[in-house]
Enzyme design. Structure first.
Site, PDB file in Angstrom:
ATOM      1  N   GLY A  31       0.810  -1.225   0.000  1.00 34.25           N
ATOM      2  CA  GLY A  31       0.000   0.000   0.000  1.00 34.25           C
ATOM      3  C   GLY A  31       0.839   1.269   0.000  1.00 34.25           C
ATOM      4  O   GLY A  31       0.672   2.115   0.874  1.00 34.25           O
ATOM      5  N   ARG A  44       6.743  -5.130 -11.211  1.00 28.09           N
ATOM      6  CA  ARG A  44       5.504  -5.471 -10.495  1.00 28.09           C
ATOM      7  C   ARG A  44       4.676  -6.445 -11.316  1.00 28.09           C
ATOM      8  O   ARG A  44       4.146  -7.429 -10.797  1.00 28.09           O
ATOM      9  CB  ARG A  44       4.685  -4.204 -10.220  1.00 28.09           C
ATOM     10  CG  ARG A  44       5.333  -3.223  -9.271  1.00 28.09           C
ATOM     11  CD  ARG A  44       5.443  -3.851  -7.897  1.00 28.09           C
ATOM     12  NE  ARG A  44       5.941  -2.924  -6.905  1.00 28.09           N
ATOM     13  CZ  ARG A  44       5.177  -2.218  -6.069  1.00 28.09           C
ATOM     14  NH1 ARG A  44       3.867  -2.334  -6.131  1.00 28.09           N
ATOM     15  NH2 ARG A  44       5.710  -1.432  -5.179  1.00 28.09           N
ATOM     16  N   GLN A  70      -6.586   0.236  -9.127  1.00 28.02           N
ATOM     17  CA  GLN A  70      -5.914   0.064  -7.836  1.00 28.02           C
ATOM     18  C   GLN A  70      -4.461   0.513  -7.871  1.00 28.02           C
ATOM     19  O   GLN A  70      -3.580  -0.139  -7.314  1.00 28.02           O
ATOM     20  CB  GLN A  70      -6.052  -1.366  -7.322  1.00 28.02           C
ATOM     21  CG  GLN A  70      -7.315  -1.499  -6.484  1.00 28.02           C
ATOM     22  CD  GLN A  70      -7.181  -2.505  -5.366  1.00 28.02           C
ATOM     23  OE1 GLN A  70      -6.854  -3.653  -5.591  1.00 28.02           O
ATOM     24  NE2 GLN A  70      -7.438  -2.073  -4.151  1.00 28.02           N
ATOM     25  N   CYS A 126     -11.398 -15.956   4.339  1.00 30.09           N
ATOM     26  CA  CYS A 126     -12.725 -16.077   3.740  1.00 30.09           C
ATOM     27  C   CYS A 126     -13.631 -15.103   4.479  1.00 30.09           C
ATOM     28  O   CYS A 126     -13.311 -14.674   5.582  1.00 30.09           O
ATOM     29  CB  CYS A 126     -13.267 -17.495   3.848  1.00 30.09           C
ATOM     30  SG  CYS A 126     -13.566 -18.067   5.515  1.00 30.09           S
TER      31      CYS A 126
END
Ligand code: NAD
EC number: 4.2.1.49
Length: 548
Positions: free
Chosen positions: A46, A195, A257, A403
């Protein structure tokens, strides 16, 4: 000291008990080169989300966790260990506060000034709270989101559709696989070839095209054939997306993103990859301005696709807000993904439940996968995910699984894992945590709490109550952060991690934490007036003083 960090495996303790051993292993696991994006700078994911403020802090945290007793608590202030206090056995072993600023000072320039002085660090969500599990963490949420897009617009499957997105970083790298798991075609724009290459190596991305022409050709052929494939193309999204629009490529879904929440982590048009870091460091204001102008062009193209009927959403990186600051006034023409797809799940206390095997043995995760399938046999989407994850997900660092489970489900899973540790079925304890992006743990008006029914988007009491209740319920470590995925000034959020070491005490803590933590999601949404949440609260007996 710069060093290669990797969590210990197996059953031998270097700390004094499993609770602190767990924190130590997960702290180190966050910086494993297979997990972290830039471990040499302590950056986990991030943009600039770090696990510790600097290497001396890293060493001190590691040392303190090894020495900590079962009735002591380590305090971490923005990645730096600042105190050890005598508490009690039910108290968390670590309490963490990252990147928090007084609201009037909560802006990037002030944050960066303090960061440069060595007084704070950016904690992101699970970087500074030591429960990042690599790209799988977001893969599940991204899978859920694209499944919801498919349900809403494309008869339940993305087969025969083309999704265009950008950013193949730690989180964004989940997008290609999430799209193909939903049977669609993904075209992913990434400015940094390394990346893109990394996602190819971990099988999240299927192919990298040589150039834009061949990328388009490959995607359109796959779309026509109903083939599920993901294609990477190297370039700047602020140039490529407008070009796709200009060429009238038939795109069905558009999102993004890139690390748009931090303008220094978004590469403006006209700046090379090589110049990026030096330029951003030397002239942050000028760089920010140029990044925002590029984001304005990028978002303008997204709105162009919206106008042509595509499904377009902000995937939680603040690109609409930054584009608006860059001078584009229709930036908020498309919604964020939470109000568009995720909020109904939040009303049920559903969110990203995750766990990691401290043994390091993938067989332990396979056994927990089987346990989840047995516990919730009626949940078909969960079963589809667990089976596909078992086949397709490469573990990064300690084997882990995620999950989405709701209120009334999470504690059952936690208690089952604790029993499996106690019986020896699992070879070592399990840590159970979650993303800060959860139903009752975050205030974030551009993301998790965008467009709340009662307008309470910016009320930040909820994540603070969430951290307090997890602390009071027996979580092993608890964190309160500011900024996260949307940037300084835009969110407050909290996390918890609880260790299942097989003891009866752990079972008591697990039952409380994994009931109360998602319970916060139910009460937060009842308070905001959501009928779905009221039904869950009534059916499951969540006590809410102002209701009925
Ligand atoms: P990251 O920094 O690891 O990756 C971002 C990628 O974008 C990098 O690979 C970078 O090279 C690329 N990039 C930057 N500028 C670009 C441009 N102009 N064109 C094309 N590519 C460009 O970040 P990440 O961990 O992948 O996170 C991405 C974003 O998503 C962040 O803003 C993060 O806060 C947000 N996020 C969203 C969620 C969610 O649930 N939706 C969760 C976590 C994070």
């Amino acid at each position: 000291m710069m060093t290669t960090v990797r969590a210990d495996r197996g059953t031998e303790l270097t700390a004094k008990q499993w609770s602190t051993e767990a924190a130590l292993r997960m702290f180190h696991n966050n910086l494993d080169p297979d997990v972290a994006e830039r471990p040499e700078d302590l950056v986990v994911y991030g943009g600039t989300g770090k696990a510790a403020r600097d290497w001396p802090s890293f060493d001190a945290i590691s040392r303190e966790l090894k020495n900590l007793e079962a009735d002591e608590t380590l305090l971490v202030q923005s990645g730096r260990p600042v105190g050890v206090m005598r508490t009690h056995e039910w108290a968390p072993r670590v309490l963490i506060a990252n990147s928090n600023l007084v609201p009037d000072w909560a802006n990037w320039p002030e944050f960066r000034r303090l960061e440069a002085e060595g007084l704070t660090m950016y904690g992101q969500m699970t970087a500074g709270s030591w429960i990042y599990i690599g790209t799988q963490g977001i893969l599940q949420g991204t899978f859920e989101t694209f499944a919801a897009v498919a349900t809403k617009r494309f008869n339940g499957t993305l087969r025969g559709t083309l999704t265009v997105t950008a950013g193949l970083g730690g989180m964004g790298g989940a997008q290609p696989l999430a799209v193909t798991m939903n049977e669609g075609v993904a075209l992913c724009i990434e400015v940094d070839p390394h990346r893109a290459q990394r996602r190819l190596e971990t099988r999240y991305l299927d192919e990298i095209a040589d150039d834009l022409d061949s990328a388009i050709e490959r995607c359109l052929a796959a779309k026509a054939a109903g083939e599920a494939v993901s294609v990477g193309v190297v370039g700047n999204a602020a140039e490529i997306l407008p070009e796709l629009l200009r060429r009238e490529v038939p795109v069905d879904i558009v999102t993004d993103q890139t690390s748009a929440h931090d303008p220094l982590a978004y590469l403006p048009v006209g700046v090379s990859l090589e110049e990026w870091q030096d330029y951003a460091g030397a002239k942050p204001d000028e760089f920010t301005q140029r990044a925002r102008e590029s984001m304005a062009a990028h978002v303008e193209a997204m709105v162009g696709f919206l106008d042509r009927g595509a499904e377009v959403f902000d995937y939680g990186n603040s690109i609409r807000g930054e584009a608006q600051l860059g001078g584009y006034d229709r930036a908020f023409a498309f919604p964020g993904f939470v109000p568009a797809y995720i909020r109904p799940l939040f009303c049920e206390g559903k969110g990203p439940f995750r766990w990691a095997a401290l043994s390091g043995d993938p067989a332990d995760i396979a056994k927990t996968d089987a346990a989840i399938l047995e516990l919730f046999p009626e949940n078909e989407q969960l079963a589809r995910w667990i089976k596909m994850a078992g086949e397709r997900v490469e573990f990064q660092g300690l084997p882990a699984r995620i999950c989405w489970l709701g209120y009334g489900e999470r504690h059952l899973a936690g208690l089952k894992f604790n029993e499996m540790v106690a019986s020896g079925e699992l070879s070592a304890p399990i840590v159970i945590g979650r993303d800060h992006l959860d139903c009752g743990s975050v205030a974030s008006p551009y993301r998790e709490t965008e467009a709340m029914a009662d307008g309470s988007d910016a009320i930040a009491d909820w994540p603070l109550l969430n951290a307090l209740v997890n602390t009071a319920s027996g979580a092993t470590w608890v964190s309160i952060h500011h900024g996260g995925g949307v940037g300084i000034g835009r969110s407050i959020h909290a996390g918890q991690v609880t260790v299942a070491d097989g003891t009866p005490l752990a079972a008591q803590k697990i039952e409380r934490v994994l009931t109360n933590d998602p319970g916060m999601g139910v009460i937060r949404h009842v308070d905001a007036g959501y009928d779905e949440a009221k039904t869950v609260a009534a059916d499951k007996g969540v006590r809410i003083p102002m209701e009925g």
